[in-house]
Design an enzyme around this catalytic site. Structure first.
Site: not given
Ligand code: MN
Length: 732
Positions: A49, A77-78
């Site tokens: 991605h 974020e992840d």
């Molecule tokens: Mn993304």
């Protein structure tokens, strides 16, 4: 399985731009390491991605830092346990860290069905956009890739994301002029939201395209040949309208596919602006154009900087098609919007160069080490990109776009006429504010209404900034209160007429007012009453005419006998000033009349003409009728001059004609009449002729005192926006 990094490197190479491959590889390595063991819903490793997003970012022509940001955009974020912003800053610099931060904040803003949250999201997004516009480009690339791979998501989530794309991201891309991304987002969103409808339209387009392919290609070839014959180097593209735009047109205008005739467009790309107009001429020579379909977005660009000439012509097979004519610069901006600057900045500089508007953005962003004043940046962006628009929110979170300087009343009328008409107050960000408070980007505006309010105040006409609000307020006074206005206006006229000598009955009253109504361009006496009732016309302005008409109907014999001269219809509506204002050959008190062809004013050079039976008619010396006076009539000319400074003359009014060339806009005539009313100048007659697509000619007859007064009126009118030319007129 390949994660696409090879493809990304390939795209970088093909872009021909100078990227820091080492830095990009470092970002990729870190991202891959951090996303290790994570998978997308489709089963692919997660790293696919960010790499794909980075590839789109390269396609947009953004810089090394943007590519690194794209690769790292989901890491904080992840994978917050393994990486944080200070680490990114240390490894990749301030710019990348702050862009990743901006994106992380955007990612956290999930759009749910809750309207409050949606509002908050859109607002933050607009604000975020003003910090570093590259963040928005990367966010759009992120969204685009998510939309391309949406099939991996469960149905409910797909729908939510598609809706959000349709409502937030596609309009955002449009706002930034990024047509390509906008269209792809719209098409993808629609294919999820209405798969059957999408397929139908797609099939129809393909079918129609196959049917017309030969004709279209022939047409293209013939245009190309003609343009090249005239010595202009051009590139032609054939373009089918996007599925979504055809679909939307069918929905909005309730048309069947067969009624969408301009689904096909031919685009001619040339090198200079001048060539655009030359090509337009060639096209119009070759084909019949459809009236009203020519649009010059070169002279008047769209708010998102889009520029091109558009015209719709009828092809040799009788099928209309659209032609878009633009330069390469315009083309790049049309496709990539603001991003065009990054993409094409190393391009051909021999042309007019990229839109000046883009230059400052790049200057601010290019300067890597700069910590340009963020306020300055925001202001500059607001001024240049959103030059004349203000974005505010309804309490439900809908974004409302208004012209700059719009206030709460404008907002209320923009929402709905009824909201405006019932408005009693306004709240901005939850606090009560004056209703004429100017709105600022990002504010939440709530209009307080009451059903028992008397309606808008006439004063609002001077307060509102938008023609929309002004028109709606006028409409209110015209329509809502028509019955009251008529009674009110009728009473006002009655009261004035009762002051005249003699008496009159209803029938006579109606006859008189009907004539007056006609004189001021109204269809009926009721219209006249209504206009006086709502304040559109003051009763004082019709007093002279009222008195004249009254005298004629009620007491014809008590006043000056009707002479032959006054039976000439033109003499009837002449303002006073017939006698005594002009000295004929040294003699005072001669019977003169002012010629209707040129309407001389005190101050003009004048000459008399001895008529057969109507006394002396006074013309301007440069009146065409005098200049063209035949030899045998020359001895009927007589010297006349204006009488000087007589006190009774002071208030005399003369009729004067003027011609005003104006741009077509809704409130043009209203603005002119307001300006005249301001100067206490009466309009005696007005008519408007459409000149071109955009211009109209207004023939206006006004009453004024003398040449100096007339000139001051002209100057005032010239200062009105949209008034292109004002000149003294001659009657035909
Ligand atoms: Mn993304």
């Amino acid at each position: 399985m390949s994660d696409g990094f090879e493809r990304l490197l390939d795209a970088i190479q093909k872009s021909g731009k100078n990227y820091n491959i080492e830095k990009i590889t470092k970002a990729y390595d870190l991202a891959r390491e951090l996303h290790e063991g994570q998978f997308r819903k489709s089963g692919e490793p997660y790293i696919c991605h960010p790499v794909s997003v980075a590839e789109i970012v390269v396609g947009l022509g953004l810089d090394t830092d943007s590519v690194c940001t794209a690769l790292l955009h989901d890491t904080v974020e992840d994978c917050s346990d393994k990486v944080d912003l200070p680490k990114l800053k240390k490894e990749f610099g301030e710019q990348v860290a702050s862009m990743v931060d901006g994106l992380t904040k955007l990612i956290r803003l999930k759009f749910h069905n809750k309207e409050d949250e949606q509002m908050e999201n859109i607002r933050k997004m607009l604000l975020a956009m003003t910090k570093d516009v590259r963040v928005i480009f990367i966010k759009l690339a992120d969204r685009l890739h998510n939309m391309r791979t949406l099939n991996g998501q469960p149905e409910a989530k797909r729908r939510l994301i598609a809706l959000e794309t349709m409502h937030v991201y596609a309009p955002l891309a449009h706002r930034l002029g990024m047509q390509r991304i906008k269209q792809e987002l719209e098409n993808l969103a629609m294919s999820y939201l209405d798969p059957i409808g999408y397929q139908e339209v797609q099939n129809d387009i393909n079918h129609k395209f196959d049917q017309n392919k030969d004709i279209v290609n022939q047409t293209k070839a013939s245009i190309e040949q003609k343009v090249k014959e005239s010595g202009i180097d051009c590139t032609l593209e054939g373009r089918v309208k996007s599925v979504y735009s055809v679909y939307r047109k069918m929905m909005r205008q309730n048309k069947s596919f067969d009624e969408i005739y301009d689904f096909y467009a031919i685009r001619v790309i040339v090198h200079t602006e001048l060539e655009c107009y030359t090509v337009l001429g060639i096209i119009h020579d070759m084909f019949n154009s459809m009236p009203g379909r020519f649009k010059d977005y070169i002279s008047i660009p769209k708010p998102n900087m889009y520029r091109s000439l558009h015209t719709t012509v009828i092809g040799h097979d009788g099928v209309p098609f659209e032609v878009q004519i633009r330069t390469w610069d315009m083309h790049h901006i049309a496709e990539y919007g603001i991003a065009a600057h990054w993409k094409y900045k190393s391009g051909d500089k021999s042309d007019a160069g990229l839109d000046k508007k883009l230059e400052w953005i790049s200057k601010l962003v290019e300067n890597e080490s700069s910590t340009a004043d963020p306020d300055e940046f925001i202001n500059a962006l607001k001024i240049d990109v959103f030059q004349d628009e203000t974005f505010v929110f309804t309490p439900k979170g809908d974004v409302v776009t208004l012209p700059q300087n719009a206030n709460c009343i404008d907002f209320a009328y923009h929402i709905h006429s009824e909201v405006g008409n019932r408005m009693v107050g306004a709240k901005v960000n939850g606090k009560i504010v004056p209703i004429d408070r100017t709105l600022v980007n990002g504010e939440i505006v709530e209009i307080l209404t009451s059903s028992s309010t008397k309606g808008p105040s006439r004063n609002w006409l001077n307060i509102v900034q938008t023609s929309e609000a002004r028109a709606k307020i006028r409409q209110y006074f015209k329509k809502e209160k028509r019955a009251e206005n008529i009674v009110e206006g009728r009473n006002e006229i009655l009261a004035e007429m009762r002051k005249f000598p003699g008496s009159f009955n209803e029938e006579q009253f109606q006859a008189i007012t009907a004539v007056i109504a006609n004189r001021v361009g109204m269809e009926s006496a009721d219209d006249l009453f209504n206009m006086i009732g709502y304040g559109g016309l003051s009763v004082n302005k019709i007093m002279n005419r009222l008195r004249d008409e009254y005298d004629k109907v009620i007491a014809p014999s008590t006043e000056t006998p009707i002479t032959e001269a006054s039976q000439i219809p033109v003499a009837e509506k002449k303002p006073s000033g017939e006698y005594g204002s002009v000295i004929v050959d040294g003699q005072e008190g001669c019977q003169v009349k002012f010629a209707r062809c040129c309407n001389p004013l005190p101050g003009d050079n004048i000459v008399g003409f001895i008529t057969k039976g109507y006394g002396i008619s006074v013309h301007k010396c440069d009146c065409p009728n005098i200049i063209n006076c035949t030899e045998q009539n020359k001895d009927r000319l007589v010297n006349v001059e204006w009488r000087k400074h007589s006190s009774e003359q002071k208030d005399q009014q003369y009729e004067a004609l003027m011609q005003i060339l104006v741009e077509d806009r809704i409130s043009m005539l209203a603005d002119i009449s307001v300006a005249l009313a301001d100067m206490r100048v009466s309009i005696l007659q007005v008519n408007t002729q459409k000149r071109t697509d955009r211009q109209s000619l207004i023939n206006l007859s006004v009453s004024c005192k003398n040449l100096a007064h007339f000139n001051s009126i002209i100057n005032r009118l010239k200062s009105i926006k949209g008034v292109n030319e004002v000149s003294r007129g001659y009657a035909k």
